[in-house]
Design a protein around this motif. Sequence first.
Motif, mmCIF file in Angstrom:
data_model
loop_
_atom_site.group_PDB
_atom_site.id
_atom_site.type_symbol
_atom_site.label_atom_id
_atom_site.label_comp_id
_atom_site.label_asym_id
_atom_site.label_seq_id
_atom_site.Cartn_x
_atom_site.Cartn_y
_atom_site.Cartn_z
ATOM 1 N N GLU A 1 37.527 -6.139 29.700
ATOM 2 C CA GLU A 1 37.996 -5.030 29.195
ATOM 3 C C GLU A 1 37.444 -4.873 27.778
ATOM 4 O O GLU A 1 37.586 -5.812 27.086
ATOM 5 C CB GLU A 1 39.417 -5.097 29.365
ATOM 6 C CG GLU A 1 40.342 -3.783 28.512
ATOM 7 C CD GLU A 1 41.511 -4.120 28.212
ATOM 8 O OE1 GLU A 1 42.114 -5.146 28.756
ATOM 9 O OE2 GLU A 1 42.235 -3.020 27.758
ATOM 10 N N GLY A 2 36.850 -3.785 27.544
ATOM 11 C CA GLY A 2 36.484 -3.260 26.176
ATOM 12 C C GLY A 2 37.669 -3.284 25.317
ATOM 13 O O GLY A 2 38.595 -2.432 25.498
ATOM 14 N N VAL A 3 37.675 -4.099 24.227
ATOM 15 C CA VAL A 3 38.722 -4.140 22.984
ATOM 16 C C VAL A 3 38.476 -3.352 21.965
ATOM 17 O O VAL A 3 39.144 -2.247 21.359
ATOM 18 C CB VAL A 3 38.989 -5.303 22.564
ATOM 19 C CG1 VAL A 3 40.041 -5.399 21.581
ATOM 20 C CG2 VAL A 3 39.532 -6.149 23.840
ATOM 21 N N SER A 4 37.249 -3.396 21.311
ATOM 22 C CA SER A 4 36.888 -2.568 19.974
ATOM 23 C C SER A 4 35.431 -2.896 19.891
ATOM 24 O O SER A 4 34.667 -3.465 20.474
ATOM 25 C CB SER A 4 37.190 -3.319 19.010
ATOM 26 O OG SER A 4 36.924 -4.606 18.397
ATOM 27 N N CYS A 5 34.869 -1.788 19.162
ATOM 28 C CA CYS A 5 33.328 -1.421 18.905
ATOM 29 C C CYS A 5 33.502 -1.375 17.406
ATOM 30 O O CYS A 5 34.174 -0.556 16.906
ATOM 31 C CB CYS A 5 32.667 -0.596 19.766
ATOM 32 S SG CYS A 5 31.129 -0.155 19.061
ATOM 33 N N HIS A 6 32.397 -1.793 16.625
ATOM 34 C CA HIS A 6 32.336 -1.550 15.259
ATOM 35 C C HIS A 6 30.778 -1.450 14.873
ATOM 36 O O HIS A 6 30.116 -2.081 15.357
ATOM 37 C CB HIS A 6 33.039 -2.490 14.450
ATOM 38 C CG HIS A 6 33.086 -2.113 12.772
ATOM 39 N ND1 HIS A 6 31.780 -2.122 12.167
ATOM 40 C CD2 HIS A 6 33.960 -1.642 12.106
ATOM 41 C CE1 HIS A 6 32.178 -1.657 11.006
ATOM 42 N NE2 HIS A 6 33.449 -1.466 10.868
ATOM 43 N N SER A 7 30.266 -0.271 14.338
ATOM 44 C CA SER A 7 29.050 0.068 13.981
ATOM 45 C C SER A 7 28.933 0.221 12.403
ATOM 46 O O SER A 7 29.634 0.840 11.909
ATOM 47 C CB SER A 7 28.529 1.392 14.607
ATOM 48 O OG SER A 7 27.308 1.581 14.057
ATOM 49 N N THR A 8 27.928 -0.880 11.959
ATOM 50 C CA THR A 8 28.055 -0.457 10.292
ATOM 51 C C THR A 8 26.877 0.516 10.243
ATOM 52 O O THR A 8 26.841 1.094 8.907
ATOM 53 C CB THR A 8 27.283 -2.007 9.638
ATOM 54 O OG1 THR A 8 28.250 -3.047 9.896
ATOM 55 C CG2 THR A 8 27.048 -1.733 8.354
ATOM 56 N N ILE A 9 26.006 0.848 11.188
ATOM 57 C CA ILE A 9 24.974 1.866 10.792
ATOM 58 C C ILE A 9 25.669 3.177 10.737
ATOM 59 O O ILE A 9 25.356 3.773 9.796
ATOM 60 C CB ILE A 9 24.173 1.866 12.247
ATOM 61 C CG1 ILE A 9 23.396 0.646 12.701
ATOM 62 C CG2 ILE A 9 23.113 2.911 12.151
ATOM 63 C CD1 ILE A 9 22.989 0.494 13.798
ATOM 64 N N ARG B 1 22.026 -0.883 18.784
ATOM 65 C CA ARG B 1 22.027 0.864 19.238
ATOM 66 C C ARG B 1 23.123 1.345 18.153
ATOM 67 O O ARG B 1 23.861 0.564 17.216
ATOM 68 C CB ARG B 1 22.780 1.006 20.520
ATOM 69 C CG ARG B 1 24.042 0.313 20.830
ATOM 70 C CD ARG B 1 24.371 0.819 22.225
ATOM 71 N NE ARG B 1 25.091 2.046 22.407
ATOM 72 C CZ ARG B 1 25.143 2.699 23.437
ATOM 73 N NH1 ARG B 1 24.719 2.303 24.775
ATOM 74 N NH2 ARG B 1 25.814 4.008 23.303
ATOM 75 N N VAL B 2 23.002 2.527 18.035
ATOM 76 C CA VAL B 2 23.872 3.131 17.061
ATOM 77 C C VAL B 2 25.146 3.878 17.444
ATOM 78 O O VAL B 2 25.946 3.417 16.731
ATOM 79 C CB VAL B 2 22.984 4.617 16.725
ATOM 80 C CG1 VAL B 2 23.772 5.501 15.619
ATOM 81 C CG2 VAL B 2 21.447 4.267 16.034
ATOM 82 N N ASP B 3 25.274 4.207 18.590
ATOM 83 C CA ASP B 3 26.343 4.929 19.107
ATOM 84 C C ASP B 3 27.617 3.665 19.612
ATOM 85 O O ASP B 3 26.760 2.905 20.566
ATOM 86 C CB ASP B 3 26.588 5.760 19.974
ATOM 87 C CG ASP B 3 25.643 6.975 19.552
ATOM 88 O OD1 ASP B 3 24.884 7.817 20.230
ATOM 89 O OD2 ASP B 3 25.979 7.284 18.295
ATOM 90 N N CYS B 4 28.771 3.527 19.311
ATOM 91 C CA CYS B 4 29.552 2.636 19.816
ATOM 92 C C CYS B 4 29.920 2.802 21.150
ATOM 93 O O CYS B 4 29.770 4.128 21.855
ATOM 94 C CB CYS B 4 31.173 2.738 18.840
ATOM 95 S SG CYS B 4 31.288 1.201 17.903
ATOM 96 N N THR B 5 30.127 1.923 21.920
ATOM 97 C CA THR B 5 30.404 1.660 23.180
ATOM 98 C C THR B 5 31.475 0.680 23.694
ATOM 99 O O THR B 5 31.169 -0.434 23.148
ATOM 100 C CB THR B 5 29.143 1.542 24.421
ATOM 101 O OG1 THR B 5 29.682 1.548 25.637
ATOM 102 C CG2 THR B 5 28.381 0.627 23.952
ATOM 103 N N LEU B 6 32.278 0.802 24.598
ATOM 104 C CA LEU B 6 33.176 -0.368 25.351
ATOM 105 C C LEU B 6 32.677 -0.678 26.629
ATOM 106 O O LEU B 6 33.600 -1.348 27.225
ATOM 107 C CB LEU B 6 34.614 0.255 25.127
ATOM 108 C CG LEU B 6 35.216 0.545 23.753
ATOM 109 C CD1 LEU B 6 36.941 0.868 23.812
ATOM 110 C CD2 LEU B 6 35.322 -0.884 22.766
ATOM 111 N N ARG B 7 31.440 -0.461 26.884
ATOM 112 C CA ARG B 7 31.142 -0.738 28.358
ATOM 113 C C ARG B 7 30.525 -2.050 28.199
ATOM 114 O O ARG B 7 29.291 -2.017 27.256
ATOM 115 C CB ARG B 7 30.178 0.219 28.773
ATOM 116 C CG ARG B 7 30.901 1.397 29.228
ATOM 117 C CD ARG B 7 30.048 2.718 29.776
ATOM 118 N NE ARG B 7 29.518 2.295 31.070
ATOM 119 C CZ ARG B 7 28.741 2.877 32.019
ATOM 120 N NH1 ARG B 7 28.429 4.294 31.377
ATOM 121 N NH2 ARG B 7 28.334 2.417 33.140
ATOM 122 N N SER B 8 30.942 -3.026 29.114
ATOM 123 C CA SER B 8 30.319 -4.343 28.734
ATOM 124 C C SER B 8 28.855 -4.396 29.108
ATOM 125 O O SER B 8 28.062 -5.147 28.821
ATOM 126 C CB SER B 8 31.068 -5.121 29.536
ATOM 127 O OG SER B 8 31.134 -5.013 30.790
#
Length: 124
Positions: free
Chosen positions: A46-54, A101-108
């Motif tokens: 299960e995806g919990v979080s994603c963080h992009s500094t970009i 990659r640039v865009d956040c995703t919660l897909r493993s």
Amino acid sequence: QVQLAESGGGSVQPGGSLRLSCATSGFTLNHFLIGWFRQAPGKEREGVSCHSTINGAELYGDSVKGRFTTLRDDAKQMVYLQMNNTKPEDTGIYYCAAIRRVDCTLRSSHYAFWGPGTQVTVSS
């Protein structure tokens, strides 16, 4: 060589807090997305979080919104998952993962690099 290693797992009572750490090496952290995932016994990852500094984007799974926060220290190549107000259903193995990659995703399936995981148990 890209490497990630989680630490900080353990046992916590419901309502308690825990901070997981993800040590990264072999790549420039602020060029990558970092995601946190978890897997409970008999369940899918299960995806919990994603963080992009970009672009500063963040995503959180519905089950953890308002309780979990992702923190990053790019200078130290470290990413953290602050878990507050934990619940028994938060129990599982927690993984950090990375992808350029640039865009956040919660897909493993979108993540290329994974740590070995750390066990979190929420129980009274």
